[in-house]
Design an enzyme around this catalytic site. Sequence first.
Site, PDB file in Angstrom:
ATOM      1  N   GLY A  43       0.743  -1.242   0.000  1.00 14.91           N
ATOM      2  CA  GLY A  43       0.000   0.000   0.000  1.00 14.91           C
ATOM      3  C   GLY A  43       0.774   1.295   0.000  1.00 14.91           C
ATOM      4  N   CYS A  68       9.660  -3.935 -10.018  1.00 15.75           N
ATOM      5  CA  CYS A  68      10.930  -3.819  -9.288  1.00 15.75           C
ATOM      6  C   CYS A  68      11.893  -4.897  -9.797  1.00 15.75           C
ATOM      7  CB  CYS A  68      10.709  -3.918  -7.783  1.00 15.75           C
ATOM      8  SG  CYS A  68       9.850  -5.413  -7.243  1.00 15.75           S
TER       9      CYS A  68
END
Length: 450
Positions: free
Chosen positions: A263, A378
């Site tokens: 989040g 990522c």
Amino acid sequence: MPSQRFALPPEVPGLAARRIAADILDGVLHKHRTLDEQLDGAAAHPGLKTLSDRDRALMRRLVATILRRLGTLGHVLSRLLDRGVPTDAPRAQSALLIGAAQILWMDVPDHAAVDLSVRLVQSDRRAAKYAGLVNAVLRRCAREGQPLIEEVKSQTLDVPEWLLARWTAHYGADTAREIAVAIGHEPSLDITVKSDAAQWATRLHGETLPTGTVRTLLQGSVTMLPGFAEGQWWVQDAAAALPARLFGDVAGKTIADLCAAPGGKTAQLAQAGARVTAVDRSVGRMARLRDNLARLALEAATVVGDAAEWHGGSDGGAFDGILIDAPCTSTGTIRRHPDVAWLRQEADIAALAALQKRLLQKAVTLLKPGGTLVYCTCSLEPEEGEQAIAALLGAESAMRRAPIEASEVAGLAEILTAEGDLRTLPCHLPHQDPRLGGLDGFYAARLVKS
């Protein structure tokens, strides 16, 4: 098996931390379990509850040091062992790694490192016969270990060969070596603050990066640091904080954050005034997202479900913006998650690239005309970044790239590609103290629907 262990005297300081470190190492190297699942949540190692904060920190540092230096440790131990590491007793292997890592890289007296590793082996029935071997090898390591490291002088031993070969092919040999060096350093703590980064940098004994992230070397429990309980900031790597900013002014806009947990990006968008819908398939991770939002006093709608199958909520409405932080091999995060290097395989890339393609296709259907799509991973692997976006642009005539300007990323032109995408590397943002330098490896592209 637990029934094979002897009971250990509880009075030996530091032994419990090393025993749990050995269990967790065994989980990564032999059972393919991630560090995150062994350290936090419902499946965490039960012994963690019994450790003091100091021993828990020692255990984490031990495990991380071994995984960061696994190739070098293998080289040193192979030179000190006539017949190689015993394969019939995992605890003997763990004890050798734990002892050698302390001797070579940690501020632990050699005699204590040797003694506790021997005790670790003696406590396991299958490994007990190797107690003398472990004692002798680690004593030799204390005398001869550093020269053996100097002998190879290689910064690339600690990266799996298949991964190093990929980085060399894509980024060149020099940059691949710089990445390998960067991920060998213990990273800083990066946080995103709601406001007044300079004040929080002072309070947390850190510094403010050009991008606005506060970076500190403070260690210990994050929840005990000033401002955490009050919801003034959240933990987020400086590179991970960049993609959500690529939407520009989001006040009042509807943004769907796909694959949103835990989040950090949802919090950024909500803090900036967006009306966010956070979607994630993991019940546990979504519970953590809700907890984070509650602590930060921020609001977002949350949906537990497969983002690739999601139809945009009850009204099926389209969004002003879509953020996809797609599941990926995570090879850009090895400096923070050193287990990734040893858990991932090259074969994983194709399956994840297929999932990323499905998520991108879904995002196009959920986006309003004129809306903005920001895609990020990522990963350092081009199949999960540059190639994924090239394929989407080739297949979807309604989508076009909106190049990112250096002014949007604090003037850091070196983190932008020739096409105008974001590409951060672990060796970017160097610092005279290596622990204060570096970024996670991220790729991000911004697209607009015509």
